[in-house]
Design an enzyme around this catalytic site. Structure first.
Site, PDB file in Angstrom:
ATOM      1  N   HIS A 116       0.812  -1.216   0.000  1.00  0.00           N
ATOM      2  CA  HIS A 116       0.000   0.000   0.000  1.00  0.00           C
ATOM      3  C   HIS A 116       0.848   1.270   0.000  1.00  0.00           C
ATOM      4  O   HIS A 116       1.928   1.332   0.581  1.00  0.00           O
ATOM      5  CB  HIS A 116      -0.927  -0.003   1.217  1.00  0.00           C
ATOM      6  CG  HIS A 116      -0.195  -0.084   2.532  1.00  0.00           C
ATOM      7  ND1 HIS A 116       0.274   1.014   3.202  1.00  0.00           N
ATOM      8  CD2 HIS A 116       0.165  -1.150   3.288  1.00  0.00           C
ATOM      9  CE1 HIS A 116       0.871   0.647   4.322  1.00  0.00           C
ATOM     10  NE2 HIS A 116       0.829  -0.669   4.390  1.00  0.00           N
ATOM     11  N   ASP A 117       0.358   2.264  -0.702  1.00  0.00           N
ATOM     12  CA  ASP A 117       0.910   3.621  -0.698  1.00  0.00           C
ATOM     13  C   ASP A 117       2.285   3.731  -1.342  1.00  0.00           C
ATOM     14  O   ASP A 117       2.973   4.736  -1.144  1.00  0.00           O
ATOM     15  CB  ASP A 117       0.961   4.184   0.728  1.00  0.00           C
ATOM     16  CG  ASP A 117      -0.407   4.196   1.399  1.00  0.00           C
ATOM     17  OD1 ASP A 117      -1.257   4.995   0.972  1.00  0.00           O
ATOM     18  OD2 ASP A 117      -0.625   3.397   2.325  1.00  0.00           O
ATOM     19  N   GLY A 147       5.068  -0.923   2.785  1.00  0.00           N
ATOM     20  CA  GLY A 147       4.245   0.239   2.485  1.00  0.00           C
ATOM     21  C   GLY A 147       5.033   1.523   2.368  1.00  0.00           C
ATOM     22  O   GLY A 147       6.112   1.677   2.937  1.00  0.00           O
TER      23      GLY A 147
END
Length: 265
Positions: A119-120, A137
């Site tokens: 994520h991200d 992340g």
């Protein structure tokens, strides 16, 4: 060109010349560009946007919710550019509310078997991720980076343009542009000279980068300035008009959660 066992939600938006082999699934919020091919057993889920001319191989899972306990079902996004090759068992996940709610991947990337993009993350153009390369992340990977097989990158690390990560490396700190890092706990080991030559960098630029590297990181030149910041200031005065040196300086001075990856000792 869509196999009868493939399921495409009626709400999904599909571009021209779409091909899908057996047992693929495309979820309701997915947007797919033109000339995309899903070989077989591919899952596209979540609020995922897939650009043009991408090819995805069997058992890749793209857009399922992040592996993050802070995620609580909010709407977040995954954007993938054009001309990427996404091989078997690759996983790419959307962002979280703790950042910009977005994971973003550029163009012309090669993501080999088992690559994981958490994520991200923000991934640039023309990258190569070898088998089972893994990002935690919030990682930033700039253009033309190569990440070796079975390597793992710590959350919030930045990897500068044209850098190379050796296979089976654990990267816990920021990697300068044009650098090479290797090791179980990765250390900076020099410049990616082979990559620079292959990509057509001028001899002037390569020589300037080598001189800047020696000034910053080689012990025998450290006596010219007593601290890293003083050595960086020295380079800014002498070489900042060279674009590659400017990008190196900007990266080092950029905002980061991590320290720089340094040579051993």
């Amino acid at each position: 060109m869509i196999h009868p066992t493939t399921i495409i939600d009626p709400s999904a938006k599909i571009g021209k010349n779409f091909k899908a082999g057996p047992f693929c699934y495309v979820g309701p919020h997915v947007i797919v560009g033109n000339d995309v091919e899903l070989k077989s057993h591919v899952v596209l889920e979540g609020h995922t946007t897939l650009g043009n001319c991408n090819t995805i191989y069997p058992f890749a899972t793209i857009g399922h919710i992040p592996q993050d306990k802070k995620y609580s079902g909010e709407t977040t996004y995954l954007e993938i550019g054009d001309d990427n090759i996404i091989r078997e068992y690759v996983t790419m996940q959307p962002g979280t509310a703790t950042d910009n709610k977005l994971t973003k991947i550029g163009n012309r990337g090669l993501f080999m078997v088992g690559t994981h993009i958490a994520h991200d993350c923000v991934i640039g153009n023309d990258v190569i991720f070898a088998n089972h390369a893994t990002l935690a992340g919030h990682v930033v990977v700039e253009d033309n980076v190569i990440i070796g097989g079975l390597s793992a990158v710590h959350q919030f690390v930045r990897i500068g343009a044209h850098a190379m990560i050796g296979g089976m490396s654990g990267v816990e700190q920021d990697v300068i542009p044009y650098g090479i890092v290797i090791g179980e706990r990765a250390r900076l080991s020099g410049l990616n000279l082979v990559g620079l030559k292959r990509r057509g960098f001028s001899q002037k630029s390569i020589s300037a980068l080598r001189e800047a590297y020696r000034t910053l990181f080689t012990p025998e030149t450290a006596e010219k300035a007593s601290t890293f910041q003083e050595r960086l200031s020295q380079i800014k005065k002498e070489k900042s008009e060279i674009p590659e040196i400017e990008s190196l300086i900007n990266f080092i001075q950029g905002e980061s959660h991590r320290n720089l990856c340094m040579p051993k000792g």
